[in-house]
Scaffold this motif. Structure first.
Motif, PDB file in Angstrom:
ATOM      1  N   TRP A 113       9.404   4.155   8.744  1.00 17.52           N
ATOM      2  CA  TRP A 113      10.587   4.010   9.488  1.00 17.52           C
ATOM      3  C   TRP A 113      11.920   3.846   8.756  1.00 17.52           C
ATOM      4  N   VAL A 114      11.803   3.333   7.568  1.00 22.62           N
ATOM      5  CA  VAL A 114      12.987   3.066   6.844  1.00 22.62           C
ATOM      6  C   VAL A 114      13.393   4.369   6.089  1.00 22.62           C
ATOM      7  N   THR A 115      12.583   5.011   5.565  1.00 20.86           N
ATOM      8  CA  THR A 115      12.924   6.024   4.760  1.00 20.86           C
ATOM      9  C   THR A 115      13.204   7.378   5.701  1.00 20.86           C
ATOM     10  N   GLY A 116      12.289   7.408   6.986  1.00 18.63           N
ATOM     11  CA  GLY A 116      12.631   8.432   7.729  1.00 18.63           C
ATOM     12  C   GLY A 116      13.606   8.171   8.766  1.00 18.63           C
ATOM     13  N   GLU A 117      13.328   7.570   9.884  1.00 17.01           N
ATOM     14  CA  GLU A 117      14.619   7.197  10.964  1.00 17.01           C
ATOM     15  C   GLU A 117      15.577   6.898  10.481  1.00 17.01           C
ATOM     16  N   LEU A 118      15.541   5.522   9.734  1.00 12.43           N
ATOM     17  CA  LEU A 118      16.860   5.050   9.424  1.00 12.43           C
ATOM     18  C   LEU A 118      17.538   5.828   8.342  1.00 12.43           C
ATOM     19  N   PHE A 119      17.035   6.226   7.293  1.00 11.73           N
ATOM     20  CA  PHE A 119      17.764   7.110   6.277  1.00 11.73           C
ATOM     21  C   PHE A 119      18.485   8.319   7.053  1.00 11.73           C
ATOM     22  N   ALA A 120      17.664   8.906   8.029  1.00 15.92           N
ATOM     23  CA  ALA A 120      18.340  10.043   8.717  1.00 15.92           C
ATOM     24  C   ALA A 120      19.596   9.593   9.490  1.00 15.92           C
TER      25      ALA A 120
ATOM     26  N   GLY B  83       0.878  -1.111   0.082  1.00 21.73           N
ATOM     27  CA  GLY B  83       0.035  -0.030   0.138  1.00 21.73           C
ATOM     28  C   GLY B  83       0.784   1.413  -0.003  1.00 21.73           C
ATOM     29  N   LEU B  84       2.130   1.138  -0.460  1.00 20.94           N
ATOM     30  CA  LEU B  84       2.850   2.514  -0.697  1.00 20.94           C
ATOM     31  C   LEU B  84       2.673   3.406  -1.635  1.00 20.94           C
ATOM     32  N   SER B  85       2.920   4.571  -1.669  1.00 17.01           N
ATOM     33  CA  SER B  85       2.771   5.550  -2.859  1.00 17.01           C
ATOM     34  C   SER B  85       3.852   5.015  -3.602  1.00 17.01           C
ATOM     35  N   ARG B  86       3.670   5.661  -5.183  1.00 15.53           N
ATOM     36  CA  ARG B  86       4.664   5.349  -6.030  1.00 15.53           C
ATOM     37  C   ARG B  86       6.099   6.059  -5.623  1.00 15.53           C
ATOM     38  N   TYR B  87       5.603   7.160  -5.113  1.00 15.49           N
ATOM     39  CA  TYR B  87       6.959   8.057  -4.667  1.00 15.49           C
ATOM     40  C   TYR B  87       7.712   7.179  -3.795  1.00 15.49           C
TER      41      TYR B  87
ATOM     42  N   GLY C 161       5.100  -9.135   6.627  1.00 11.66           N
ATOM     43  CA  GLY C 161       3.907  -9.524   7.673  1.00 11.66           C
ATOM     44  C   GLY C 161       3.719  -8.292   9.003  1.00 11.66           C
ATOM     45  N   ARG C 162       4.058  -7.212   8.260  1.00 11.71           N
ATOM     46  CA  ARG C 162       3.731  -6.040   9.067  1.00 11.71           C
ATOM     47  C   ARG C 162       2.894  -4.760   8.466  1.00 11.71           C
ATOM     48  N   ASP C 163       2.862  -3.707   8.971  1.00 12.28           N
ATOM     49  CA  ASP C 163       2.339  -2.641   8.646  1.00 12.28           C
ATOM     50  C   ASP C 163       3.327  -2.062   7.380  1.00 12.28           C
ATOM     51  N   GLY C 164       2.879  -2.066   5.990  1.00 13.12           N
ATOM     52  CA  GLY C 164       3.825  -1.789   5.177  1.00 13.12           C
ATOM     53  C   GLY C 164       4.311  -0.168   5.113  1.00 13.12           C
ATOM     54  N   ARG C 165       3.241   0.418   5.349  1.00 17.85           N
ATOM     55  CA  ARG C 165       3.443   1.976   5.346  1.00 17.85           C
ATOM     56  C   ARG C 165       4.438   2.598   6.557  1.00 17.85           C
TER      57      ARG C 165
END
Lengths: 484, 102, 493
Positions: A353-360, A319-323, A344-348
């Protein structure tokens, strides 16, 4: 939003075609059994075939052929079951045979196309003319001796794929997006490591300009540019040079030019008069390269999922956006990391978390996903703690910071720091009663219509409970008390 | 030189161009000889123009055969001395040539 | 003198302990010492190596476990790279070149126990028909015209190998054949030679002239000796992409095959205008022998024969121009300095190559260059296909073809030198089979009035060397060619 160069005679369109040379990932060289490994002592990874000793003969490496076919699939291109090798004849210090074995008339991969996506979300198709296999040259080293050039043949004979595009690009941005896409495809497929700095991927750029609606004008070829940024700069500079010459009544000569990064200019390397006459002819040491359809089908069936397909799946499955999906699939390692978190988790939530906290964190520390201090399993476990209400989102950020520092698993951190979320309504209720009592004046104000104070009470409760209270329960109980 | 040989002789400029492509130093006084010899040979091979080959597939070498492929294994290399031992000039472990200016 | 033996006899004699490999080798080395200054057949004589190999051969023979060629002294054309032994291609550009590797064909011979006497002279890079284009000088044909001491050429390019075998200073030799370089010198020197099917012998380690044509083969006194040598030389080599993975038959066994019912084609186009009546007569003689042996003689046509030479002189130089690009003075061989790299290349190659090699490089570069490719090179490839089809059509009607090997007997060193095209005509009968890749066998059939050998050529189906050996053996018996050249190991100079 078209890219144009505005000159004194009006707007000019830029026409760009790219030739990408991508070093094939294989253990041994294209036509010899010497290692194709990068970075060894000079002239150690050289066989007598690579050094073109008398009577030495080429024998083709099957894996290099398969890698070219896989890349062909990545380019959505026609795989030619029959192809041939030709000799491209010229003399050069790092070309021991006096010819390069290449594919001129019958390349292994024919027409294809790839999609590129621009920053504004525009999607554009870029045509692929062909992909062919050829030998890399050795290396000339000019700064080791005052009057001599030193030759190292370690790279001589390593397999290259030359990927030729149609002149379909119209801006430096498109050229950049094309190169990034090609790099993503070959990296996904494991057919080339795509490292432009080390020279395992290099680009020749064909640039011309024209007035809208005109036929193509004369192009110049910019040789061997080793970063995407430089390719984009070089195009801009070269296109402006063309416009300037045309507008001053001049003509462009078809020639090969070099891009000087330091001076920010291009200059003539070889004019048309000096152009080589390569005297291509079929290499009589090699028979036609014939691949079976069944083998091509097998390679196709075992092909790894490519970026576009993965993006579509991420959109559908998670259920992710194309971006967001595009950001995640740009590199296969990131996409794989994300999937390990998201499965098996909430994809969004996983994507955030990956593109936000982790990338930071990665950006701050200058690390690649491969060297991430937090493993995918650990982030997954953190999301699980949020999901089962062991901790709330705010506490989760605190736990994550700890994970980055210590590498501990989130459950251990929650236990060590006592961060488990309080869901006991009795405990929360008691804190609420105390807070409301201590702030009786504000309770009055709230009741007389100052709704905004609700947030103040939430804040006070959370503060008192060191952020560990379940916010949903706090919300419910507080509403109940205030409505009395 | 007969008149016919003169007629057949290649243009000296072509000989010079071909010599340059072949990386062959040809002395001034040899140019005319090569022009005549090559011209004679070229004139002679033009007898092939008598044939209509418009529907014929070119033959490269062995017919009805296909390229055999080898496995992707490192089986060669690591023989630096063998590779360098015949070099007319070397610097350390490199072949050396007059400085190439790019 | 043991040098008179055939290889078959020598193999037998060594095993019966009639003589040792050491004695056999020493006899040859002695004869080389006496004759080579005059003949110039060898460029390099590897006396020490040969004696070492002979010693090892005697040990093997004593142990009873000796492969077929153990102790057989051979001469190796100096186009085969031989490990740690100078290999020159008779060119200045390869002076002082010492290969750190052994060609597959010579490695096969060594594995079978052969003794190498040395490296034989040739036309530079195998380009020539008279062995006149060698930086080490011409080779003298050991045959003489009656009452005339004129220096005759041994043919080319394997002229040193042919002269060595004819003069009895090697029991056998290796040659290579690109357009006739085994068969034509075999004819001029009165010996036997086989150019196998393209792909039968590995090209790995043989200095390339024209890759789509080059093929190694044996040269010896008899058909049986050639069969024995070919047995060892032939075979699949994974290092040569054009090598054919096909079992090597027992060639020697084919020597005694019956020829009953075999169809022999006589291609009318080989009756070239201006062919000497002597050649025509010896050809007819060959036909008669085969009739007597029970063969059916069939007149056939190879209509594109006359275009063979012109096709060859486009394709071979084209490939050569590219194959010889690696001789640039950088990694091995002769170097002439220059102020720039381009000058170094041009000086090195200008000085390192001889005139004929340069002529062919220029010709090859010309026919491949922009604007001429289609008119010359591509057209030649198409005519090559027609020539190939001629042979395939013929082999539907016949099993083997019989032709003369060369249009004349050996010529003198100072004849046909000035016009390259006249020189090229010596290959007129050998080139078509090279273009088609089919095997050929040349053997001596008789002498002309001047006392020089004349040869006949048998051409077979691809990979049917056995039929050539069978037919060749029968003709050899009928011809009973026991003549010896004026200069050989049994005469004093």
């Amino acid at each position: 939003m078209n890219y144009v160069i505005v000159g004194s005679t009006g707007s000019w369109e830029v026409v760009i075609g790219l030739e990408v040379h991508a070093q094939v990932i294989s253990k041994a060289k294209l036509f010899s059994g010497a290692s194709a490994h990068f970075g060894s002592e000079p002239n150690t990874q050289v066989s007598l075939v690579d050094a073109a000793f008398p009577g030495m003969l080429p024998v083709i490496n099957r894996e290099c052929v398969d890698q070219a076919i896989r890349t062909g699939f990545g380019l959505n291109a026609q795989i030619n079951l029959v192809s041939r090798f030709d000799r491209k004849n010229y003399f050069y210090a790092d070309l021991p045979q006096g010819y390069q074995i290449s594919q001129f008339t019958h390349p292994i991969v024919g027409k294809g196309e790839i999609e590129i996506e621009l920053d504004d979300g525009t999607v554009k198709k870029i045509g692929i003319t062909r992909l062919h296999l050829e030998q890399d040259a050795g290396k000339s080293i000019h700064d080791l001796a005052p009057k001599e050039t030193c030759i190292d043949l370690n790279r001589s004979g390593v397999a290259l794929m030359e990927i030729v595009s149609e002149p379909d690009m119209r801006s430096p941005e498109e050229a950049g997006a094309y190169l990034r896409k090609i790099r993503a495809i070959v990296r996904y497929l494991g057919t080339c490591d795509g490292n432009m700095e080390e020279g395992s991927m290099r680009a020749d750029v064909n640039v011309s300009v024209r007035k809208p609606g005109e036929k193509y004008r004369t192009r110049c070829e910019l040789k061997n540019i080793n970063s995407i940024r430089y390719v984009m700069q070089a195009i801009e500079i070269e296109a402006k040079r063309h416009v300037e010459i045309y507008e001053n009544g001049g003509e462009i000569d078809q020639e090969t030019r070099l891009f000087d990064v330091v001076k920010g200019e291009t200059r003539t390397m070889r004019s048309k008069e000096d152009a080589h006459d390569y005297r291509y002819f079929p290499d009589p040491d090699l028979l036609p390269l014939i691949v079976e359809q069944s083998h091509v089908d097998h390679l196709n069936a075992t092909l790894i999922e490519l970026p576009d397909a993965k993006r579509n799946r991420f959109q559908n499955e998670y259920g992710l956006s194309r971006y967001d999906a595009n950001v995640l699939v740009a590199e296969k390692d990131i996409a794989d990391f994300f999937e390990n978190v998201a499965k098996g988790r909430d994809g969004r939530l996983a994507s955030n978390w990956v593109t936000g906290e982790l990338f930071a964190v990665l950006n701050k520390k200058g690390l690649s996903i491969h060297d991430s201090p937090v493993k995918a399993e650990a982030i997954g476990a953190l999301l699980d703690l949020i999901g089962d209400k062991t901790i709330n989102g705010k506490i989760a950020k605190e736990v994550f910071e700890d994970m980055v520092e210590t590498g501990d698993m989130p459950a251990d951190i929650v236990k060590r720091k006592g961060l488990r979320q309080v869901t006991d309504t009795g405990v929360i209720d008691k804190v609420i009663v105390d807070i409301l009592f201590a702030n009786a004046d504000k309770v009055e104000q709230y009741k007389s219509g100052k709704d905004k104070l609700f947030g103040f009470f939430i804040g006070q409760v959370m503060k008192e409970m060191k952020g560990k209270a379940n916010p949903v329960i706090v919300n419910e109980l507080l509403k109940k008390h205030l409505s009395v | 030189m007969t008149d016919k040989q003169k007629d057949d002789a290649l243009d000296i400029k072509i000989v010079q161009r071909v010599a340059k492509l072949s990386a062959l130093a040809v002395k001034e006084n040899e140019l005319a000889i090569y022009a005549q010899d090559l011209g004679g040979i070229i004139h002679w091979v033009e007898q092939l123009n008598e044939l209509d080959v418009s529907t014929v597939e070119p033959m490269v070498g062995a017919e009805n055969a296909k390229l055999r492929m080898r496995e992707d294994k490192v089986t060669d290399g690591n023989c630096r001395e063998a590779v360098l031992s015949n070099a007319p000039e070397r610097i350390a472990d490199f072949y050396a040539v007059p400085k190439v200016v790019e | 003198m043991l040098t008179e033996m055939t290889i078959a006899n020598a193999i037998e004699g060594l095993r019966q302990k009639e003589f040792s490999a050491d004695e056999l080798t020493r006899d040859h080395l002695k004869a080389i010492n006496l004759l080579n200054n005059r003949l110039n057949a060898y460029i390099t004589v590897t006396e020490k190596v040969a004696l070492g190999q002979a010693k090892a051969a005697d040990e093997k023979l004593a142990s009873g476990d000796a492969p077929m060629l153990t102790g057989v002294p051979l001469a190796i054309k100096d186009l085969f790279c031989t490990k740690d032994i100078p290999t020159t291609a008779a060119s200045r550009i390869l002076e002082n070149f010492i290969p750190p590797y052994e060609s597959t064909v010579t490695a096969n011979l060594l594995k079978d126990g052969a003794v190498f006497l040395g490296k034989t002279n040739l036309d530079e890079f195998a380009m020539g028909s008279g062995n006149l284009n060698s930086v080490f000088g011409a080779v003298e044909n050991p045959w003489k015209r009656k009452g005339d001491d004129a220096f005759l050429v041994p043919g080319g390019s394997s002229g040193g190998s042919a002269a060595a075998v004819a003069a009895r200073i090697a029991l056998g030799a290796t040659g290579t054949d690109t357009g006739g370089s085994i068969r034509q010198p075999a004819a001029y020197c009165g010996i036997t030679g086989i150019k196998p099917t393209y792909g039968r012998c590995s090209r790995w380690g043989i200095i390339a002239f024209a890759s789509s044509l080059d093929q190694a083969g044996p040269m010896a006194k008899t058909v049986e000796d050639c069969a024995i040598l070919l047995q060892s030389m032939a075979g699949f080599d994974p290092k040569d992409s054009t090598s054919v993975d096909r079992e090597v038959p027992e060639y020697r066994a084919a020597c005694n095959r019956s020829l009953k019912g075999l169809r022999v084609g006589i291609p009318k186009e080989y009756c070239a205008s201006g062919m000497s009546s002597e050649i025509e007569a010896i050809w007819q003689q060959g036909i008669d022998w085969l009739k007597e042996a029970g063969c059916e003689i069939v007149d056939i046509s190879l209509p594109h024969t006359k275009y063979g030479l012109a096709t060859y002189y486009i394709i071979a130089p084209a490939e050569a121009s590219s194959n010889l690009a690696r001789y640039d003075g950088v990694r091995y061989g002769h170097r002439v300095s220059g102020n720039s790299l381009d000058e170094l290349y041009a000086n090195t190659r200008g000085e390192g190559f001889g005139v004929e090699v340069k002529r062919r490089i220029l010709m090859g570069t010309y026919v491949l260059s922009s604007g001429y490719y289609d008119a010359y090179y591509l057209r030649a490839q198409k005519v090559r296909k027609l020539i190939y089809q001629d042979f395939m059509n013929a082999y539907e009607k016949v099993d083997v073809l019989l032709t003369p090997t060369a249009p004349s007997a050996a010529f003198a060193k100072d004849e046909h030198q000035d016009d390259p095209v006249q020189m090229y005509l010596n290959d007129i009968f050998t080139v078509p089979a090279s273009m088609a890749g089919v095997p050929g066998l040349a053997l001596p059939a008789g002498l002309n009035k001047q006392g020089l050998p004349l040869g006949l050529q048998l051409l077979g189906r691809p990979f049917d060397e056995e039929t050539l050996i069978a037919v060749g053996s029968a003709m050899e018996k009928a011809a009973n060619f026991t003549y010896k050249p004026a200069i050989h190991s049994g005469v004093s100079l």
